[in-house]
Motif scaffolding. Sequence first.
Motif, PDB file in Angstrom:
ATOM      1  N   GLY A   1      15.433  52.048 -13.939  1.00  0.00           N
ATOM      2  CA  GLY A   1      15.888  52.773 -15.122  1.00  0.00           C
ATOM      3  C   GLY A   1      14.850  53.856 -15.582  1.00  0.00           C
ATOM      4  N   GLY A   2      14.860  54.111 -17.091  1.00  0.00           N
ATOM      5  CA  GLY A   2      14.091  55.223 -17.182  1.00  0.00           C
ATOM      6  C   GLY A   2      12.475  54.786 -17.137  1.00  0.00           C
ATOM      7  N   THR A   3      12.391  53.516 -17.782  1.00  0.00           N
ATOM      8  CA  THR A   3      11.060  52.813 -17.644  1.00  0.00           C
ATOM      9  C   THR A   3      10.580  52.762 -16.087  1.00  0.00           C
ATOM     10  OG1 THR A   3      11.347  51.764 -19.663  1.00  0.00           O
ATOM     11  CG2 THR A   3       9.621  50.831 -18.261  1.00  0.00           C
TER      12      THR A   3
ATOM     13  N   LEU B   1      21.567  45.495 -13.323  1.00  0.00           N
ATOM     14  CA  LEU B   1      22.265  46.874 -13.373  1.00  0.00           C
ATOM     15  C   LEU B   1      21.323  48.034 -12.715  1.00  0.00           C
ATOM     16  CD1 LEU B   1      23.089  45.086 -15.931  1.00  0.00           C
ATOM     17  CD2 LEU B   1      24.232  47.226 -16.578  1.00  0.00           C
ATOM     18  N   ALA B   2      22.281  48.769 -12.022  1.00  0.00           N
ATOM     19  CA  ALA B   2      21.588  49.874 -11.049  1.00  0.00           C
ATOM     20  C   ALA B   2      21.891  51.221 -11.853  1.00  0.00           C
ATOM     21  CB  ALA B   2      22.060  50.077  -9.889  1.00  0.00           C
ATOM     22  N   PRO B   3      20.820  52.329 -11.572  1.00  0.00           N
ATOM     23  CA  PRO B   3      20.846  53.538 -12.365  1.00  0.00           C
ATOM     24  C   PRO B   3      22.053  54.399 -11.630  1.00  0.00           C
ATOM     25  CG  PRO B   3      19.045  53.444 -11.046  1.00  0.00           C
ATOM     26  CD  PRO B   3      19.708  52.436 -10.793  1.00  0.00           C
ATOM     27  N   SER B   4      22.594  55.512 -12.030  1.00  0.00           N
ATOM     28  CA  SER B   4      23.206  56.510 -11.627  1.00  0.00           C
ATOM     29  C   SER B   4      22.763  57.708 -12.339  1.00  0.00           C
ATOM     30  CB  SER B   4      24.762  56.270 -11.898  1.00  0.00           C
ATOM     31  OG  SER B   4      25.332  57.235 -10.886  1.00  0.00           O
ATOM     32  N   GLY B   5      23.085  58.954 -11.692  1.00  0.00           N
ATOM     33  CA  GLY B   5      22.730  59.770 -12.439  1.00  0.00           C
ATOM     34  C   GLY B   5      22.432  61.345 -11.541  1.00  0.00           C
ATOM     35  N   HIS B   6      22.051  62.357 -12.019  1.00  0.00           N
ATOM     36  CA  HIS B   6      21.809  63.756 -11.304  1.00  0.00           C
ATOM     37  C   HIS B   6      23.189  64.428 -11.507  1.00  0.00           C
ATOM     38  CE1 HIS B   6      17.795  62.416 -10.420  1.00  0.00           C
ATOM     39  NE2 HIS B   6      18.247  61.573  -9.630  1.00  0.00           N
TER      40      HIS B   6
ATOM     41  N   THR C   1      27.200  65.057 -10.459  1.00  0.00           N
ATOM     42  CA  THR C   1      28.274  64.119 -10.276  1.00  0.00           C
ATOM     43  C   THR C   1      28.224  63.276  -8.960  1.00  0.00           C
ATOM     44  OG1 THR C   1      29.503  65.074 -11.765  1.00  0.00           O
ATOM     45  CG2 THR C   1      30.779  63.752 -10.824  1.00  0.00           C
ATOM     46  N   ALA C   2      28.306  64.333  -7.905  1.00  0.00           N
ATOM     47  CA  ALA C   2      28.312  63.581  -6.565  1.00  0.00           C
ATOM     48  C   ALA C   2      27.336  62.867  -6.062  1.00  0.00           C
ATOM     49  CB  ALA C   2      28.320  64.952  -5.405  1.00  0.00           C
ATOM     50  N   THR C   3      26.040  62.970  -6.397  1.00  0.00           N
ATOM     51  CA  THR C   3      24.904  62.221  -6.145  1.00  0.00           C
ATOM     52  C   THR C   3      25.211  60.919  -6.970  1.00  0.00           C
ATOM     53  OG1 THR C   3      23.523  63.908  -5.849  1.00  0.00           O
ATOM     54  CG2 THR C   3      22.394  61.856  -6.504  1.00  0.00           C
ATOM     55  N   ALA C   4      25.600  61.150  -8.258  1.00  0.00           N
ATOM     56  CA  ALA C   4      25.904  59.663  -9.186  1.00  0.00           C
ATOM     57  C   ALA C   4      26.923  58.953  -8.468  1.00  0.00           C
ATOM     58  CB  ALA C   4      26.445  60.195 -10.523  1.00  0.00           C
ATOM     59  N   VAL C   5      28.059  59.389  -7.879  1.00  0.00           N
ATOM     60  CA  VAL C   5      29.084  58.564  -7.359  1.00  0.00           C
ATOM     61  C   VAL C   5      28.320  58.142  -6.157  1.00  0.00           C
ATOM     62  CG1 VAL C   5      31.184  58.785  -5.822  1.00  0.00           C
ATOM     63  CG2 VAL C   5      30.871  60.029  -8.099  1.00  0.00           C
ATOM     64  N   GLN C   6      27.701  58.761  -5.252  1.00  0.00           N
ATOM     65  CA  GLN C   6      27.119  58.123  -4.045  1.00  0.00           C
ATOM     66  C   GLN C   6      26.048  56.778  -4.508  1.00  0.00           C
ATOM     67  OE1 GLN C   6      24.870  61.307  -2.253  1.00  0.00           O
ATOM     68  NE2 GLN C   6      26.769  61.920  -0.940  1.00  0.00           N
ATOM     69  N   LEU C   7      25.472  56.742  -5.890  1.00  0.00           N
ATOM     70  CA  LEU C   7      24.424  55.913  -6.160  1.00  0.00           C
ATOM     71  C   LEU C   7      25.279  54.713  -6.623  1.00  0.00           C
ATOM     72  CD1 LEU C   7      21.806  58.133  -7.951  1.00  0.00           C
ATOM     73  CD2 LEU C   7      21.263  56.736  -5.972  1.00  0.00           C
ATOM     74  N   VAL C   8      26.385  55.134  -7.188  1.00  0.00           N
ATOM     75  CA  VAL C   8      27.382  53.848  -7.663  1.00  0.00           C
ATOM     76  C   VAL C   8      27.765  52.909  -6.580  1.00  0.00           C
ATOM     77  CG1 VAL C   8      29.666  53.485  -8.673  1.00  0.00           C
ATOM     78  CG2 VAL C   8      27.911  55.046  -9.996  1.00  0.00           C
ATOM     79  N   ARG C   9      28.291  53.982  -5.592  1.00  0.00           N
ATOM     80  CA  ARG C   9      29.010  53.215  -4.418  1.00  0.00           C
ATOM     81  C   ARG C   9      27.893  52.264  -3.687  1.00  0.00           C
ATOM     82  NH1 ARG C   9      32.684  58.120  -2.707  1.00  0.00           N
ATOM     83  NH2 ARG C   9      34.309  57.704  -3.989  1.00  0.00           N
ATOM     84  N   SER C  10      26.649  52.756  -3.700  1.00  0.00           N
ATOM     85  CA  SER C  10      25.695  52.106  -2.751  1.00  0.00           C
ATOM     86  C   SER C  10      25.166  50.909  -3.858  1.00  0.00           C
ATOM     87  CB  SER C  10      24.307  52.789  -2.419  1.00  0.00           C
ATOM     88  OG  SER C  10      23.758  53.352  -3.658  1.00  0.00           O
ATOM     89  N   ALA C  11      25.177  51.132  -4.825  1.00  0.00           N
ATOM     90  CA  ALA C  11      24.601  49.929  -5.860  1.00  0.00           C
ATOM     91  C   ALA C  11      25.799  48.678  -5.970  1.00  0.00           C
ATOM     92  CB  ALA C  11      24.765  50.313  -7.544  1.00  0.00           C
ATOM     93  N   GLU C  12      27.138  49.173  -5.691  1.00  0.00           N
ATOM     94  CA  GLU C  12      27.868  48.058  -5.359  1.00  0.00           C
ATOM     95  C   GLU C  12      27.804  47.301  -4.316  1.00  0.00           C
ATOM     96  OE1 GLU C  12      32.946  47.550  -6.003  1.00  0.00           O
ATOM     97  OE2 GLU C  12      31.909  49.669  -6.404  1.00  0.00           O
TER      98      GLU C  12
ATOM     99  N   LEU D   1      24.066  51.945 -15.247  1.00  0.00           N
ATOM    100  CA  LEU D   1      23.539  52.836 -16.266  1.00  0.00           C
ATOM    101  C   LEU D   1      23.750  54.046 -15.918  1.00  0.00           C
ATOM    102  CD1 LEU D   1      22.719  52.938 -19.193  1.00  0.00           C
ATOM    103  CD2 LEU D   1      20.304  52.730 -18.302  1.00  0.00           C
ATOM    104  N   LEU D   2      24.723  54.992 -16.399  1.00  0.00           N
ATOM    105  CA  LEU D   2      24.833  56.298 -16.116  1.00  0.00           C
ATOM    106  C   LEU D   2      24.020  57.060 -17.034  1.00  0.00           C
ATOM    107  CD1 LEU D   2      26.389  58.413 -14.267  1.00  0.00           C
ATOM    108  CD2 LEU D   2      28.044  58.480 -16.329  1.00  0.00           C
ATOM    109  N   PHE D   3      22.757  57.605 -16.346  1.00  0.00           N
ATOM    110  CA  PHE D   3      21.907  58.759 -17.021  1.00  0.00           C
ATOM    111  C   PHE D   3      22.598  60.008 -17.174  1.00  0.00           C
ATOM    112  CE2 PHE D   3      19.059  55.331 -16.011  1.00  0.00           C
ATOM    113  CZ  PHE D   3      18.141  55.537 -16.658  1.00  0.00           C
ATOM    114  N   PRO D   4      22.013  60.924 -18.046  1.00  0.00           N
ATOM    115  CA  PRO D   4      22.515  62.222 -18.143  1.00  0.00           C
ATOM    116  C   PRO D   4      22.385  63.065 -17.033  1.00  0.00           C
ATOM    117  CG  PRO D   4      21.075  61.611 -20.114  1.00  0.00           C
ATOM    118  CD  PRO D   4      21.037  60.517 -19.215  1.00  0.00           C
ATOM    119  N   PRO D   5      23.387  64.014 -16.903  1.00  0.00           N
ATOM    120  CA  PRO D   5      23.234  64.657 -15.615  1.00  0.00           C
ATOM    121  C   PRO D   5      21.951  65.945 -15.650  1.00  0.00           C
ATOM    122  CG  PRO D   5      25.358  65.316 -16.641  1.00  0.00           C
ATOM    123  CD  PRO D   5      24.434  64.298 -17.798  1.00  0.00           C
ATOM    124  N   TYR D   6      21.511  66.087 -14.391  1.00  0.00           N
ATOM    125  CA  TYR D   6      19.892  66.829 -14.390  1.00  0.00           C
ATOM    126  C   TYR D   6      20.132  68.084 -14.847  1.00  0.00           C
ATOM    127  CZ  TYR D   6      16.231  68.800 -12.454  1.00  0.00           C
ATOM    128  OH  TYR D   6      14.734  69.419 -12.216  1.00  0.00           O
ATOM    129  N   LEU D   7      19.140  68.181 -16.019  1.00  0.00           N
ATOM    130  CA  LEU D   7      18.858  69.615 -16.151  1.00  0.00           C
ATOM    131  C   LEU D   7      19.802  70.330 -17.012  1.00  0.00           C
ATOM    132  CD1 LEU D   7      16.574  71.794 -16.521  1.00  0.00           C
ATOM    133  CD2 LEU D   7      17.323  72.806 -14.179  1.00  0.00           C
TER     134      LEU D   7
END
Length: 302
Positions: free
Chosen positions: A52-54, A83-88, A90-101, A109-115
């Motif tokens: 996560g952030g920490t 719980l796993a992080p997701s972010g950056h 949307t396409a990367t966020a979806v990939q991270l979610v699928r790998s976490a599952e 935990l869905l972080f803010p989109p990057y930048l």
Amino acid sequence: MTPDELSARLASGLLSFPVTHFKDDLSFDEAAYREHLAWLGRHEVGGLFAAGGTGEFFSLTQAEVERVVAVAVDAAPAGVPVLAPSGHGTATAVQLVRSAELAGAAGILLFPPYLTEADEEGLAAHVAAVCRATALGVIVYNRANARYSTATLERLAAEHPNFVGFKDGVGDLEQMTRVRARLGGRLLCIGGLPTAELYALPYHALGVETYSSAIFNFLPEFALAFHRAVRGGDTAAVTGMLNDFVLPYVELRDRRRGYAVSIVKAGLRAAGRPAGPVRPPLVDLTGEEQDRLSALIGRVSA
């Protein structure tokens, strides 16, 4: 664990956001990370949020995030949800979610989109895409460029049963009051500001069920005692612990940007459980600051 079961489990106790351990060359130190999770798991905790952030999510590659999450799922004690992080983007966020599952994570935990700045409609579409990509419970992190209005949260909650939580990293009491009043029976609300202990008592008065503790990384007994005092409404005990440790700790934290993470790794060094350096763009505490923190932790531990 269903999304509703996850929400209930997280609401039951303090939440832990472990650091990610690095070697001197800044590569992931898997053995030390495993040992740390096992140690944290010996204490009462509502859930573990890996990378996560920490845990320096922002400095990890996608492959590293996936590895850290997989290790956390494997190393966490039975029954403790990871719980796993997701972010950056949307396409990367979806990939991270699928790998976490696939790795066996219990939630996201869905972080803010990057930048980039984003309109509410864009943020809603971002969250919706993540919710559609998984059966896991999804918690949004209300922070920085991702601030969600109550109307947007209501719409997302109505359309996506696995959207289960709202973690606040802003500290807007009016916003939190609105969210609790309109969605308190539907979304788990989590205090998620840096050094969340500072805000735990007023947030508890609003009905915020729990919060994330970075201090738990190196002073788990203190963090749990603080959490019990908050839940028990023991204002005198909370005030004492704020003055004894949290406020002087925050004074050190506020010396430089990014120290909210750096000081946690410094705390682990002071406690004799080093987790390695932080990665750029963060910087570690100076020698003088490390000494001051070590003395502060020593007094509390004694």
